[in-house]
Design a protein around this motif. Structure first.
Motif, mmCIF file in Angstrom:
data_model
loop_
_atom_site.group_PDB
_atom_site.id
_atom_site.type_symbol
_atom_site.label_atom_id
_atom_site.label_comp_id
_atom_site.label_asym_id
_atom_site.label_seq_id
_atom_site.Cartn_x
_atom_site.Cartn_y
_atom_site.Cartn_z
ATOM 1 N N LEU A 134 0.821 -1.209 0.000
ATOM 2 C CA LEU A 134 0.000 0.000 0.000
ATOM 3 C C LEU A 134 0.856 1.261 0.000
ATOM 4 O O LEU A 134 1.970 1.257 0.516
ATOM 5 C CB LEU A 134 -0.889 0.046 1.249
ATOM 6 C CG LEU A 134 -1.953 -1.020 1.418
ATOM 7 C CD1 LEU A 134 -2.631 -0.889 2.773
ATOM 8 C CD2 LEU A 134 -2.982 -0.936 0.300
ATOM 9 N N GLN A 164 -3.383 5.072 -0.654
ATOM 10 C CA GLN A 164 -4.256 3.899 -0.715
ATOM 11 C C GLN A 164 -4.776 3.549 0.679
ATOM 12 O O GLN A 164 -5.948 3.203 0.840
ATOM 13 C CB GLN A 164 -3.514 2.709 -1.325
ATOM 14 C CG GLN A 164 -3.234 2.871 -2.801
ATOM 15 C CD GLN A 164 -2.303 1.807 -3.333
ATOM 16 O OE1 GLN A 164 -1.584 1.147 -2.589
ATOM 17 N NE2 GLN A 164 -2.290 1.651 -4.646
ATOM 18 N N TYR A 165 -3.924 3.674 1.671
ATOM 19 C CA TYR A 165 -4.336 3.439 3.049
ATOM 20 C C TYR A 165 -5.440 4.423 3.425
ATOM 21 O O TYR A 165 -6.435 4.055 4.056
ATOM 22 C CB TYR A 165 -3.125 3.588 3.981
ATOM 23 C CG TYR A 165 -3.463 3.500 5.446
ATOM 24 C CD1 TYR A 165 -3.748 2.272 6.049
ATOM 25 C CD2 TYR A 165 -3.508 4.641 6.236
ATOM 26 C CE1 TYR A 165 -4.054 2.194 7.397
ATOM 27 C CE2 TYR A 165 -3.812 4.569 7.581
ATOM 28 C CZ TYR A 165 -4.094 3.343 8.158
ATOM 29 O OH TYR A 165 -4.406 3.265 9.495
ATOM 30 N N LEU A 218 -8.712 3.281 1.955
ATOM 31 C CA LEU A 218 -9.256 2.154 2.718
ATOM 32 C C LEU A 218 -9.898 2.633 4.022
ATOM 33 O O LEU A 218 -10.969 2.152 4.407
ATOM 34 C CB LEU A 218 -8.171 1.117 3.010
ATOM 35 C CG LEU A 218 -7.680 0.304 1.828
ATOM 36 C CD1 LEU A 218 -6.523 -0.605 2.244
ATOM 37 C CD2 LEU A 218 -8.813 -0.521 1.212
ATOM 38 N N LEU A 237 -6.531 -0.541 -5.764
ATOM 39 C CA LEU A 237 -7.036 -1.323 -4.630
ATOM 40 C C LEU A 237 -7.975 -2.429 -5.111
ATOM 41 O O LEU A 237 -8.002 -3.516 -4.536
ATOM 42 C CB LEU A 237 -7.734 -0.408 -3.631
ATOM 43 C CG LEU A 237 -6.815 0.523 -2.854
ATOM 44 C CD1 LEU A 237 -7.609 1.595 -2.116
ATOM 45 C CD2 LEU A 237 -5.935 -0.264 -1.874
ATOM 46 N N MET A 293 -9.011 -5.413 -2.565
ATOM 47 C CA MET A 293 -9.337 -4.730 -1.315
ATOM 48 C C MET A 293 -10.594 -3.865 -1.406
ATOM 49 O O MET A 293 -11.139 -3.460 -0.384
ATOM 50 C CB MET A 293 -8.156 -3.890 -0.842
ATOM 51 C CG MET A 293 -6.965 -4.730 -0.457
ATOM 52 S SD MET A 293 -5.666 -3.700 0.223
ATOM 53 C CE MET A 293 -4.357 -4.904 0.385
ATOM 54 N N VAL A 294 -11.031 -3.561 -2.630
ATOM 55 C CA VAL A 294 -12.277 -2.820 -2.830
ATOM 56 C C VAL A 294 -13.045 -3.431 -3.999
ATOM 57 O O VAL A 294 -12.476 -4.134 -4.827
ATOM 58 C CB VAL A 294 -12.050 -1.303 -3.090
ATOM 59 C CG1 VAL A 294 -11.246 -0.656 -1.983
ATOM 60 C CG2 VAL A 294 -11.413 -1.053 -4.432
ATOM 61 N N ILE A 314 -15.468 -1.449 0.527
ATOM 62 C CA ILE A 314 -14.272 -2.155 0.977
ATOM 63 C C ILE A 314 -14.613 -3.638 1.096
ATOM 64 O O ILE A 314 -15.727 -4.007 1.473
ATOM 65 C CB ILE A 314 -13.748 -1.577 2.307
ATOM 66 C CG1 ILE A 314 -12.368 -2.130 2.643
ATOM 67 C CG2 ILE A 314 -14.741 -1.779 3.437
ATOM 68 C CD1 ILE A 314 -11.660 -1.377 3.762
ATOM 69 N N GLY A 374 -9.727 -5.961 2.398
ATOM 70 C CA GLY A 374 -9.366 -4.599 2.768
ATOM 71 C C GLY A 374 -9.536 -4.360 4.255
ATOM 72 O O GLY A 374 -8.678 -3.759 4.902
ATOM 73 N N THR A 429 -6.762 -6.162 6.145
ATOM 74 C CA THR A 429 -5.493 -5.439 6.019
ATOM 75 C C THR A 429 -5.449 -4.271 6.999
ATOM 76 O O THR A 429 -4.447 -4.072 7.702
ATOM 77 C CB THR A 429 -5.281 -4.945 4.574
ATOM 78 O OG1 THR A 429 -5.288 -6.074 3.691
ATOM 79 C CG2 THR A 429 -3.975 -4.185 4.427
#
Length: 149
Positions: A43, A47-48, A51, A85, A90-91, A107, A111, A114
């Motif tokens: 990530l 990106q974090y 999320l 993502l 993750m999405v 999400i 995701g 994570t």
């Protein structure tokens, strides 16, 4: 270490210039450290951030424009971040039932997992990076809020 020493600068002409340079330098320093924290998870800090925004809306979907509005870095390309993502699982992106022009973003369990795995690391990272007492951190938060008006 003082900012003048960090960037090998002679004394600044005024405190406002010093404050601006100090803020910009500190931002870059923190983002570099964050990047190293998130790298093992594949990530980026941006990106974090996406999320976390999606987790805050979970289980409801949101739109790319809503994500963009809530991003810490307004210059980030939310569409590109969501797509990366999505490629990582993750999405999810789905066509909105009410408005076919709109795409709903949610999400995934991956995701959420994570973010869960990162939670303690981020908490420790934040405390270690700030290196202030709780009272000083509250004072800093107040000053930064005041700076933004």
């Amino acid at each position: 270490m003082k900012i003048e020493e960090e960037i090998r600068q002679k004394p600044f002409k005024d405190v406002y210039t010093k404050a601006m340079v100090n803020l910009l330098y500190t931002h870059s320093y923190l983002v570099s450290r964050q990047s190293r924290l998130f790298k093992p998870y594949g990530l980026s800090p941006e990106q974090y951030n996406v999320l976390r925004i999606l987790r805050g809306k979970h289980p409801d979907p949101t739109t790319v424009s809503s994500i963009q509005d809530r991003m810490l870095n307004k210059m980030s390309n939310a569409s590109r971040l969501v797509e990366k993502l999505k490629q990582k699982g993750m999405v999810e992106r789905k066509e909105c039932a009410e408005d076919r022009r709109q795409v709903d973003i949610t999400i995934t369990d991956k995701g959420l997992e994570t973010l869960s795995r990162l939670e303690n690391e981020v908490k420790l990272f934040n405390k270690d990076s700030i290196q202030l007492s709780e009272e000083e951190a509250n004072q800093l938060n107040g000053l930064l809020d005041k700076l933004r008006g």
